[in-house]
Design an enzyme around this catalytic site. Structure first.
Site, short mmCIF file in Angstrom:
data_model
loop_
_atom_site.label_atom_id
_atom_site.label_comp_id
_atom_site.label_asym_id
_atom_site.label_seq_id
_atom_site.Cartn_x
_atom_site.Cartn_y
_atom_site.Cartn_z
N HIS A 135 95.96 45.39 -59.40
CA HIS A 135 95.69 44.09 -58.77
C HIS A 135 96.77 43.78 -57.72
O HIS A 135 96.46 43.33 -56.62
CB HIS A 135 95.68 42.97 -59.82
CG HIS A 135 94.42 42.90 -60.63
ND1 HIS A 135 94.05 43.87 -61.52
CD2 HIS A 135 93.45 41.94 -60.68
CE1 HIS A 135 92.90 43.52 -62.10
NE2 HIS A 135 92.51 42.36 -61.60
N HIS A 172 100.29 43.34 -67.96
CA HIS A 172 101.31 44.08 -67.22
C HIS A 172 102.70 43.51 -67.49
O HIS A 172 102.83 42.35 -67.86
CB HIS A 172 101.06 44.01 -65.70
CG HIS A 172 99.95 44.88 -65.23
ND1 HIS A 172 100.05 46.25 -65.19
CD2 HIS A 172 98.71 44.57 -64.77
CE1 HIS A 172 98.90 46.75 -64.73
NE2 HIS A 172 98.08 45.75 -64.47
#
Length: 199
Positions: A135, A172
């Site tokens: 992302h 993450h």
């Protein structure tokens, strides 16, 4: 005469490319090294300060993935008739997907799900790996292609928010996101340089 001018132009563009890489490296590499030390503490802090009413928003926000981001801006550049941007942008998309997934499979860093409280669980073989954030790569790879100050500032804020959302969801570590920002910028500037060479 033309050959000399082209050589001079080529040298100048390489210098600009290296300068850009050097500038964002000076900021992002120290941040990355620092985040490696405090990755778990940062996630614990975010988890302990989550706002429950926002959880559903961030879960749905996860749907804005790399494919959505890159596709949106491809259409955006076409609608703005920025045809000169299309070629390097397509190269950027190729670099984002091929190299980012290669890095994921080489590093194979597990996602921070175990021991934390992720709001979503990533499934699938490629989704098991955390480093770097796809992302973040996609989001930050857009910046070098934007023309106006307003576009750059607006998308920079959105890109940071996209990076933060990866931490909020606990899919993450901070170092994954910072590395994603670094690679995103690197791929974009490399794509622009490659587009010049391929001419």
């Amino acid at each position: 005469m033309k050959k000399e001018k082209n050589k001079e132009k080529g040298k100048k563009s390489i210098t600009i490319f290296l300068e850009n890489v050097y500038i964002f490296s000076c900021y992002l590499i120290p941040l990355f090294l620092l985040s490696l030390i405090f990755d778990k503490q940062i996630l614990k802090f975010i988890i302990s300060n989550r706002i429950e009413s926002l959880n559903l928003f961030f879960i749905y926000f996860d749907k804005i993935n790399a494919l959505v981001i890159l596709s949106f801006f491809f259409i955006y550049f076409l609608l703005k008739k920025e045809y000169k941007t299309i070629k390097p942008y397509i190269i950027n998309i190729i670099l984002v997907y091929i190299i980012s997934y290669t890095i994921k499979f080489l590093i194979q860093r597990p996602r921070p799900s175990l021991g934390f409280l992720p709001l979503i669980i990533k499934t699938g073989y490629s989704s098991v790996f955390s480093f770097p954030s796809g992302h973040a790569i996609a989001a930050f790879s857009i910046l070098p292609f934007l023309k106006t100050k307003k576009e750059i500032i607006t998308w920079f804020i959105i890109a940071i928010f996209i990076g933060f959302s990866r931490l909020y969801l606990v899919v993450h570590y901070m170092s994954d996101v910072i590395a994603g920002a670094f690679f995103g910028l690197l791929f974009a500037y490399s794509a622009k340089k490659l587009a010049e060479i391929i001419k």
